[in-house]
Design an enzyme around this catalytic site. Structure first.
Site, PDB file in Angstrom:
ATOM      1  N   GLY A  16       1.199  -0.825  -0.126  1.00 33.14           N
ATOM      2  CA  GLY A  16       0.267  -0.167   0.319  1.00 33.14           C
ATOM      3  C   GLY A  16       0.818   1.155  -0.158  1.00 33.14           C
ATOM      4  O   GLY A  16       2.398   1.008  -0.091  1.00 33.14           O
ATOM      5  N   MET A  18       2.217   5.535   1.287  1.00 34.00           N
ATOM      6  CA  MET A  18       2.627   5.198   3.022  1.00 34.00           C
ATOM      7  C   MET A  18       1.725   5.847   3.537  1.00 34.00           C
ATOM      8  O   MET A  18       0.723   6.528   2.802  1.00 34.00           O
ATOM      9  CB  MET A  18       3.474   6.727   2.230  1.00 34.00           C
ATOM     10  CG  MET A  18       5.162   6.223   2.092  1.00 34.00           C
ATOM     11  SD  MET A  18       6.320   7.777   2.410  1.00 34.00           S
ATOM     12  CE  MET A  18       6.348   8.673   3.832  1.00 34.00           C
ATOM     13  N   PHE A  19       1.617   5.732   4.889  1.00 35.45           N
ATOM     14  CA  PHE A  19       0.264   5.804   5.996  1.00 35.45           C
ATOM     15  C   PHE A  19      -0.555   5.158   5.743  1.00 35.45           C
ATOM     16  O   PHE A  19      -1.600   5.604   6.949  1.00 35.45           O
ATOM     17  CB  PHE A  19       0.074   7.231   5.697  1.00 35.45           C
ATOM     18  CG  PHE A  19       1.242   8.658   6.101  1.00 35.45           C
ATOM     19  CD1 PHE A  19       2.076   8.436   6.993  1.00 35.45           C
ATOM     20  CD2 PHE A  19       1.421   9.405   4.468  1.00 35.45           C
ATOM     21  CE1 PHE A  19       3.132  10.018   6.673  1.00 35.45           C
ATOM     22  CE2 PHE A  19       2.632  10.171   4.694  1.00 35.45           C
ATOM     23  CZ  PHE A  19       3.139   9.966   5.965  1.00 35.45           C
ATOM     24  N   GLY A  21      -0.315   2.133   7.055  1.00 35.00           N
ATOM     25  CA  GLY A  21      -0.589   1.030   8.799  1.00 35.00           C
ATOM     26  C   GLY A  21       0.526  -0.662   7.816  1.00 35.00           C
ATOM     27  O   GLY A  21       0.052  -1.301   8.670  1.00 35.00           O
ATOM     28  N   ASP A  89      10.599  -6.186   6.502  1.00 40.86           N
ATOM     29  CA  ASP A  89      10.025  -4.130   5.991  1.00 40.86           C
ATOM     30  C   ASP A  89      10.734  -3.599   5.303  1.00 40.86           C
ATOM     31  O   ASP A  89      12.361  -3.511   5.016  1.00 40.86           O
ATOM     32  CB  ASP A  89      10.156  -3.467   7.587  1.00 40.86           C
ATOM     33  CG  ASP A  89       9.025  -2.019   7.678  1.00 40.86           C
ATOM     34  OD1 ASP A  89       7.512  -2.424   6.694  1.00 40.86           O
ATOM     35  OD2 ASP A  89       8.548  -1.497   8.727  1.00 40.86           O
ATOM     36  N   GLU A  90      10.527  -2.674   4.448  1.00 42.70           N
ATOM     37  CA  GLU A  90      10.160  -1.568   3.626  1.00 42.70           C
ATOM     38  C   GLU A  90      10.669  -2.528   2.462  1.00 42.70           C
ATOM     39  O   GLU A  90      12.249  -2.495   1.562  1.00 42.70           O
ATOM     40  CB  GLU A  90      11.499  -0.402   4.123  1.00 42.70           C
ATOM     41  CG  GLU A  90      10.842  -0.095   5.339  1.00 42.70           C
ATOM     42  CD  GLU A  90      10.199   1.034   4.648  1.00 42.70           C
ATOM     43  OE1 GLU A  90       9.090   1.317   3.520  1.00 42.70           O
ATOM     44  OE2 GLU A  90       9.640   2.399   5.938  1.00 42.70           O
ATOM     45  N   GLN A  92      10.775  -2.812  -0.709  1.00 36.78           N
ATOM     46  CA  GLN A  92      11.065  -2.126  -2.268  1.00 36.78           C
ATOM     47  C   GLN A  92      12.856  -1.469  -2.723  1.00 36.78           C
ATOM     48  O   GLN A  92      12.504  -1.257  -3.224  1.00 36.78           O
ATOM     49  CB  GLN A  92       9.707  -1.505  -2.198  1.00 36.78           C
ATOM     50  CG  GLN A  92      10.377   0.380  -1.363  1.00 36.78           C
ATOM     51  CD  GLN A  92       9.759  -0.053  -0.174  1.00 36.78           C
ATOM     52  OE1 GLN A  92       8.774  -0.737   0.300  1.00 36.78           O
ATOM     53  NE2 GLN A  92      10.197   1.178   0.661  1.00 36.78           N
ATOM     54  N   CYS A 178      -5.694  10.295  -3.015  1.00 38.57           N
ATOM     55  CA  CYS A 178      -6.400   9.362  -3.862  1.00 38.57           C
ATOM     56  C   CYS A 178      -5.925   9.542  -5.039  1.00 38.57           C
ATOM     57  O   CYS A 178      -5.496  10.209  -5.504  1.00 38.57           O
ATOM     58  CB  CYS A 178      -8.014   9.378  -3.399  1.00 38.57           C
ATOM     59  SG  CYS A 178      -8.428  11.185  -3.979  1.00 38.57           S
TER      60      CYS A 178
HETATM   61  P1  ADP Z   1       3.674   2.747   6.593  1.00 38.64           P
HETATM   62  O1  ADP Z   1       4.188   1.375   7.112  1.00 38.64           O
HETATM   63  O2  ADP Z   1       2.035   2.361   5.417  1.00 38.64           O
HETATM   64  O3  ADP Z   1       3.504   4.075   5.817  1.00 38.64           O
HETATM   65  P2  ADP Z   1       2.534   3.025   9.066  1.00 38.64           P
HETATM   66  O4  ADP Z   1       2.981   1.790   9.786  1.00 38.64           O
HETATM   67  O5  ADP Z   1       3.767   3.640   9.846  1.00 38.64           O
HETATM   68  O6  ADP Z   1       2.365   3.211   7.657  1.00 38.64           O
HETATM   69  O7  ADP Z   1       1.994   4.366   9.003  1.00 38.64           O
HETATM   70  C1  ADP Z   1       0.729   4.329  10.350  1.00 38.64           C
HETATM   71  C2  ADP Z   1      -0.081   5.409  11.151  1.00 38.64           C
HETATM   72  O8  ADP Z   1       0.400   6.990   9.773  1.00 38.64           O
HETATM   73  C3  ADP Z   1      -1.638   6.035  11.261  1.00 38.64           C
HETATM   74  O9  ADP Z   1      -1.836   4.984  12.330  1.00 38.64           O
HETATM   75  C4  ADP Z   1      -1.133   6.719  11.453  1.00 38.64           C
HETATM   76  O10 ADP Z   1      -1.132   7.350  12.468  1.00 38.64           O
HETATM   77  C5  ADP Z   1      -0.711   7.361  10.528  1.00 38.64           C
HETATM   78  N1  ADP Z   1      -1.325   8.606   9.454  1.00 38.64           N
HETATM   79  C6  ADP Z   1      -0.329  10.068   8.960  1.00 38.64           C
HETATM   80  N2  ADP Z   1      -0.687  10.055   8.079  1.00 38.64           N
HETATM   81  C7  ADP Z   1      -1.857   9.654   7.748  1.00 38.64           C
HETATM   82  C8  ADP Z   1      -2.925   9.223   6.735  1.00 38.64           C
HETATM   83  N3  ADP Z   1      -3.096   9.971   5.846  1.00 38.64           N
HETATM   84  N4  ADP Z   1      -3.911   8.277   6.824  1.00 38.64           N
HETATM   85  C9  ADP Z   1      -3.537   7.141   7.417  1.00 38.64           C
HETATM   86  N5  ADP Z   1      -3.219   6.982   8.289  1.00 38.64           N
HETATM   87  C10 ADP Z   1      -1.988   7.900   8.444  1.00 38.64           C
END
Ligand code: ADP
Length: 207
Positions: A16, A18-19, A21, A89-90, A92, A178
């Protein structure tokens, strides 16, 4: 019916933008396995030292200690006797070798969980994630929330002009968007031939 006898191995991919989860989900799965007294080893790419040189850390500040590696092949030497779950993790950021490494570990009956970006900041498939997703038994696609409209966000918008494919950063450098609100860079994308994650990343990498 699919019957699995004995202790099988398999690959799980959590992907997915960034951000979305991904790291949180990876940490959740690791913690559950550890509660069940399974032996887990966690790896990350040494490139990603945003929050911590060794731990995997989510944007919500959850973290777990891990081992940072430059090359995914180093994992072979680091796997210990009795390990049942390998988390990466990471994904990519690693070269295409990640596909064979994960498949070999799964063939050795390990549960392999890889989290990684499926698309880069241009909205293009990232590194070997597509191939890994194709060979994985389980793929979980996570979505974030669009920072413009609140719709489900599948894209990572870079907020700076840097055109390197890899620019490590978090809030302030990137934003979840989006389809409607994602704007890929104009004429600035790295040429496809340079896009392979096998090229040594220059500086920061998306994530
Ligand atoms: P990823 O590994 O996909 O980058 P993380 O698990 O590190 O995601 O972080 C997810 C967290 O990021 C969410 O629980 C929330 O606290 C935070 N967050 C910041 N911006 C957003 C966003 N636009 N949508 C959803 N969560 C976000």
């Amino acid at each position: 019916m699919h019957v699995i006898s004995g202790k099988p191995g398999w690959i799980e991919v959590i992907c997915g933008p960034m951000f979305s989860g991904k790291s949180e989900e990876l940490i959740r799965r690791i913690r559950r396995a550890e509660i069940a007294r399974q032996r887990v080893q966690i790896f990350k790419n040494a490139l990603d030292a945003r929050y911590d040189a060794t731990s995997i850390v989510s944007h919500s500040q959850q973290s777990l200690p891990s081992v940072a590696v430059d090359q995914i092949g180093q994992v072979y030497d680091l796997i210990e006797e009795g390990t049942e779950v390998v988390a990466i993790d990471e994904g990519q950021f690693f070269t295409s070798e990640i596909v064979s490494v994960c498949n070999q570990l799964a063939s050795r009956r390990l549960r392999v969980i890889v989290a990684g970006l499926d698309l880069d900041y241009c909205g293009e498939p990232f590194g070997s994630m597509p191939e890994l997703m194709a060979t994985a038994e389980y793929v979980s696609k996570q979505l974030a929330i669009c920072m413009v409209c609140g719709d489900p966000a599948n894209f990572t918008q870079r907020l700076t002009d840097n055109r390197d494919r890899i620019v490590v950063g978090a809030i302030g450098t990137y934003e979840a968007r989006c389809r409607r609100h994602f704007t890929p860079p104009q004429n600035g994308a790295t040429p496809p031939s340079d896009r392979s994650a096998s090229a040594t990343p220059t500086v920061d990498e998306i994530s």
